[in-house]
Motif scaffolding. Structure first.
Motif, PDB file in Angstrom:
ATOM      1  N   GLN A  74      -3.914  -6.235  -4.830  1.00 22.80           N
ATOM      2  CA  GLN A  74      -5.145  -6.924  -5.239  1.00 22.80           C
ATOM      3  C   GLN A  74      -4.953  -8.436  -5.219  1.00 22.80           C
ATOM      4  N   GLN A 100      -7.903   0.810  -2.755  1.00 29.10           N
ATOM      5  CA  GLN A 100      -6.791   0.360  -3.575  1.00 29.10           C
ATOM      6  C   GLN A 100      -6.966  -1.087  -4.032  1.00 29.10           C
ATOM      7  N   SER A 101      -7.609  -1.895  -3.191  1.00 31.69           N
ATOM      8  CA  SER A 101      -7.902  -3.282  -3.552  1.00 31.69           C
ATOM      9  C   SER A 101      -9.125  -3.723  -2.768  1.00 31.69           C
ATOM     10  N   VAL A 145     -12.933  -0.909  -6.448  1.00 32.63           N
ATOM     11  CA  VAL A 145     -11.535  -0.502  -6.647  1.00 32.63           C
ATOM     12  C   VAL A 145     -11.484   0.829  -7.394  1.00 32.63           C
ATOM     13  N   ASP A 148      -0.586  -1.604  -6.583  1.00 29.82           N
ATOM     14  CA  ASP A 148      -2.001  -1.992  -6.553  1.00 29.82           C
ATOM     15  C   ASP A 148      -2.226  -3.412  -7.060  1.00 29.82           C
ATOM     16  N   LEU A 191       0.828  -1.203   0.000  1.00 30.84           N
ATOM     17  CA  LEU A 191       0.000   0.000   0.000  1.00 30.84           C
ATOM     18  C   LEU A 191       0.863   1.253   0.000  1.00 30.84           C
TER      19      LEU A 191
END
Length: 295
Positions: free
Chosen positions: A78, A103-104, A111, A74, A69
């Motif tokens: 994910q 971000q995920s 997202v 990303d 992060l």
């Protein structure tokens, strides 16, 4: 009123059934109250276990996702999110930065968008900087939602939202509740059967005594009751036996002619004669001497 109507018009209630039902009802009330208390206590403790488990999982996920992060990776973030959701009991996982941008997420539609708290989430507890919500509608099962900050070297860089299902918790509490209900009915059956058996034994002794009293009332005499146990009913039976002896002696004096009566008893009352006749005569010295001569 009962004397005027007579005993035949009085509603009869069996002592066996009354005692068994009364004691069983008392045991049932106590056991139901105890079962409710145990169920609520168990539910509270199991919820606390889920809180601890969810908080631990949130800390582990936060530490695992802090570096990707911070670096803005990303794709890696994910991949970690999808892998965690697919291989654990976690229903939902969302990672967002300190500005609230997702971000995920296990929900791909979130997202890149601003994070919005789920409408059906109800705040249940605060564990330090983390918050615990209860959600009953937005997932495939009832769930607890943990919202915890993500830190890197004591600096807050984002947040993680983790949903953990309650199906296992509900199944465990329902299984224990079912087991308690089964045991409650087993104990109820044992209590009812035991009390009914004891009351039946007690009633048999009472009915035996009652039959003797009926025979005395109808015929003036009756057989002696065999006393098995020396308890309250045994004392009652002994009193009835004493009454039978006295009535038998009274009947004997009424049927004795003047020539059969010892002259020394002529001045006694009928009751005194009854008492004397009720006891066996002690052998006199003369009677013993005659007996020896006969031998």
């Amino acid at each position: 009123e009962q004397e005027r109507k007579g005993i035949g018009n009085i509603n009869f209630v069996s002592m066996r059934a009354r005692w068994a039902i009364s004691l069983s009802s008392l045991v049932l009330v106590v056991m139901v109250l105890g079962m409710i208390w145990v169920y609520n206590k168990q539910n509270t403790l199991m919820n606390q276990l889920v809180y601890d488990y969810g908080s631990s999982m949130a800390q582990i996920i936060s530490s695992e996702t802090a570096e990707p992060l911070l670096l803005g990776e990303d794709v890696a973030l994910q991949a970690i999110t999808v892998d965690i959701v697919e291989n654990s009991e976690i229903l939902y996982l969302s990672i967002r930065n300190k500005d609230g941008l997702v971000q995920s997420s296990s929900n791909q539609q979130q997202v890149g968008k601003k994070y919005k708290p789920l409408k059906s989430s109800v705040l249940k507890n605060n564990a330090g900087s983390a918050r615990i919500f209860e959600n009953l509608e937005d997932f495939s099962q009832e769930a607890f939602l943990f919202d915890t900050p993500i830190s890197f070297q004591d600096k807050q860089i984002g947040f993680a939202s983790i949903a953990i299902g309650r199906n296992n918790l509900i199944s465990a509490t329902r299984s224990s509740l079912l087991a308690m209900i089964v045991w409650m009915f087993v104990i109820m059956l044992a209590v009812f059967s035991g009390v009914y058996w004891l009351a039946n034994k007690f009633t048999q002794r009472i009915n035996k005594t009652r039959q003797v009293i009926k025979d005395i009332r109808a015929h003036g005499q009756s057989d002696i009751i065999k006393i098995d146990t020396h308890d309250e009913v045994g004392r009652l039976q002994q009193e009835v036996n004493d009454l039978t002896h006295k009535l038998a002696g009274l009947t004997k004096t009424q049927h004795m002619g003047p020539n059969e009566m010892d002259p020394s008893l002529s001045d006694l009352t009928e009751i005194d004669k009854t008492i004397l006749l009720d006891y066996p005569e002690k052998p006199t010295a003369k009677a013993s001497e005659n007996k020896k001569e006969g031998l």
